[in-house]
Design an enzyme around this catalytic site. Structure first.
Site, short mmCIF file in Angstrom:
data_model
loop_
_atom_site.label_atom_id
_atom_site.label_comp_id
_atom_site.label_asym_id
_atom_site.label_seq_id
_atom_site.Cartn_x
_atom_site.Cartn_y
_atom_site.Cartn_z
N ASN A 11 0.88 -1.18 0.00
CA ASN A 11 0.00 0.00 0.00
C ASN A 11 0.91 1.23 0.00
OD1 ASN A 11 -1.83 2.04 0.44
ND2 ASN A 11 -2.31 1.46 2.56
N LYS A 13 0.14 4.23 -0.27
CA LYS A 13 -0.50 5.42 0.32
C LYS A 13 -0.23 6.65 -0.55
CE LYS A 13 0.18 3.47 4.88
NZ LYS A 13 -0.15 3.64 6.28
N HIS A 104 -9.73 1.25 4.76
CA HIS A 104 -8.45 1.44 5.45
C HIS A 104 -8.70 2.36 6.65
CE1 HIS A 104 -4.34 2.61 6.34
NE2 HIS A 104 -3.96 1.55 5.67
N GLU A 106 -7.12 4.74 7.75
CA GLU A 106 -6.91 6.17 7.47
C GLU A 106 -8.13 6.78 6.80
OE1 GLU A 106 -3.13 5.62 5.51
OE2 GLU A 106 -2.25 5.03 7.43
N GLU A 175 -5.77 -5.03 10.41
CA GLU A 175 -4.76 -4.01 10.63
C GLU A 175 -5.06 -3.26 11.93
OE1 GLU A 175 -2.75 -2.87 6.64
OE2 GLU A 175 -4.33 -1.46 7.07
N GLY A 181 2.01 2.17 10.69
CA GLY A 181 2.97 3.26 10.53
C GLY A 181 3.65 3.68 11.82
N SER A 220 2.96 -2.28 10.32
CA SER A 220 4.42 -2.30 10.52
C SER A 220 5.05 -3.66 10.22
CB SER A 220 4.77 -1.82 11.94
OG SER A 220 4.33 -0.49 12.13
#
Ligand code: PEP
Length: 257
Positions: A11, A13, A104, A106, A175, A181, A220
Site C-alpha cells: 500500500n 498510500k 483502510h 486512514e 490491521e 505506521g 508495521s
C-alpha cells in the site's frame, strides 16, 4: 478465496512520484518473484495507475508468466455522476485494477467512513469483478478496553451482511490501528488470535466448503517480523505500507512468504 498461495500487497498510500515509482517498480519487476508460491500486488495512488499498468504490462511481454497485480487504495460508493473528486469502479477497471483497498483505517479516521459505507464500496468492487481488500482493526484505546474482538467483528459483519455469499471473493486485512505506521507490530500470537476470530466469523457466514478466504495482517510488517507473522495458521499474507516503498524490504517480505 485463496488459491493456497500467500498474498503480499503493498500500500503505497500518498507517496511516490513518476520517477520514484519507475525505480521502485523496475527493481520489483527485475526480481525473480516466485508467482507459483506467492501472489503480489501494489496499491498505488490513482493518478499513477496508468504509469504502473504500462510498466507492468511491458514487463509481462517476454516474461514466464505471472506478474505483480495492480490495486487501488479506495473507490467511490457511487456508480457515476456528480461526486467531485471520486473515482468509480468502472474507471478503475479501465486501468486493469484487480484489487481495491476498502475501509483502510486512514479512510475511516480522516474521511469518517462508516462500516456501512465500507460495505457498499466492497459491493461495488465485487460487482465490477475486482477483489476488495476489506480492512478491519481496533484502536489502542479499543484494545485496552477489551473491545478488539467486538470491533473487528462489527466491521466485518457489515460487509458480510450486505454482500452475502459474494464474501467468498473478498480479502480481509486485519490491521490494528495502533500498529499502522508506528513501528509497533502485533505479536504473532496477538495477530493469530484476531485472525482466528475473523476466520470463524467468515466460516459461520457460510464461506463455502473447502474454500478459504484470505486474511492478511497489516501493521508495521517488515523484513524482520514478516516470517513469524506469515507462519501463523490463519495469516494468509500481508498488507504492507512503509516497507513496500523500499524494493529491498518489500522483496524480502515476499521472500518470507
Ligand atoms: C497500511 O497502511 O496498510 C500499513 C500496514 O502500513 P504500515 O505497514 O506502514 O504500518
Amino acid at each position: 478465496m485463496t488459491n493456497g498461495k500467500k498474498l503480499i500487497v503493498g500500500n503505497w498510500k500518498m507517496n511516490g512520484s513518476a520517477q520514484s515509482n519507475f525505480h521502485l517498480l523496475t527493481q520489483l519487476l527485475r526480481a525473480d518473484l516466485r508467482f507459483d508460491v506467492c501472489d503480489t500486488a501494489v496499491c498505488v495512488p490513482s493518478v499513477y495507475l496508468q504509469q504502473v499498468k504500462t510498466q507492468i504490462s511491458d514487463q509481462i511481454q517476454g516474461s514466464k508468466g505471472g506478474s505483480i497485480g495492480l490495486g487501488a487504495q479506495d473507490v467511490s460508493a457511487h456508480e457515476e455522476g456528480a461526486y467531485t473528486g471520486e473515482i468509480s469502479v468502472s474507471m478503475l477497471r479501465e486501468f486493469g485494477v484487480s484489487y481495491v483497498i476498502v475501509g483502510h483505517s486512514e479512510r475511516r479516521q480522516f474521511h469518517h467512513e462508516t462500516d456501512q459505507l465500507v460495505a457498499i464500496k466492497a459491493k461495488r468492487a465485487l460487482g465490477a469483478g475486482m477483489t476488495p481488500i476489506v480492512c478491519v482493526g481496533e484502536t489502542s484505546q479499543e484494545r485496552e478496553s477489551g473491545m478488539t474482538e467486538a470491533v473487528v467483528r462489527r466491521q466485518l459483519a457489515a460487509v458480510i451482511h450486505l454482500n452475502g455469499h459474494c464474501i467468498n471473493e473478498i480479502v480481509v486485512a486485519y490491521e490494528p490501528v495502533w500498529a499502522i505506521g508506528t513501528g509497533l507490530t502485533a505479536t504473532p500470537e496477538q495477530a493469530q488470535s484476531v485472525h482466528a476470530v475473523l476466520r470463524a466469523q467468515l466460516d459461520a457466514a457460510g464461506a463455502e466448503n473447502g474454500r478459504r478466504i484470505r486474511i492478511l495482517y497489516g501493521g508495521s510488517m517488515n523484513p524482520a517480523n514478516a516470517k513469524t507473522l506469515l507462519s501463523q495458521r490463519d495469516i494468509d499474507g500481508g498488507l504492507v505500507g512503509g516497507a513496500s516503498l523500499k524494493a529491498v524490504d518489500f522483496l524480502s517480505i515476499i521472500a518470507s512468504a
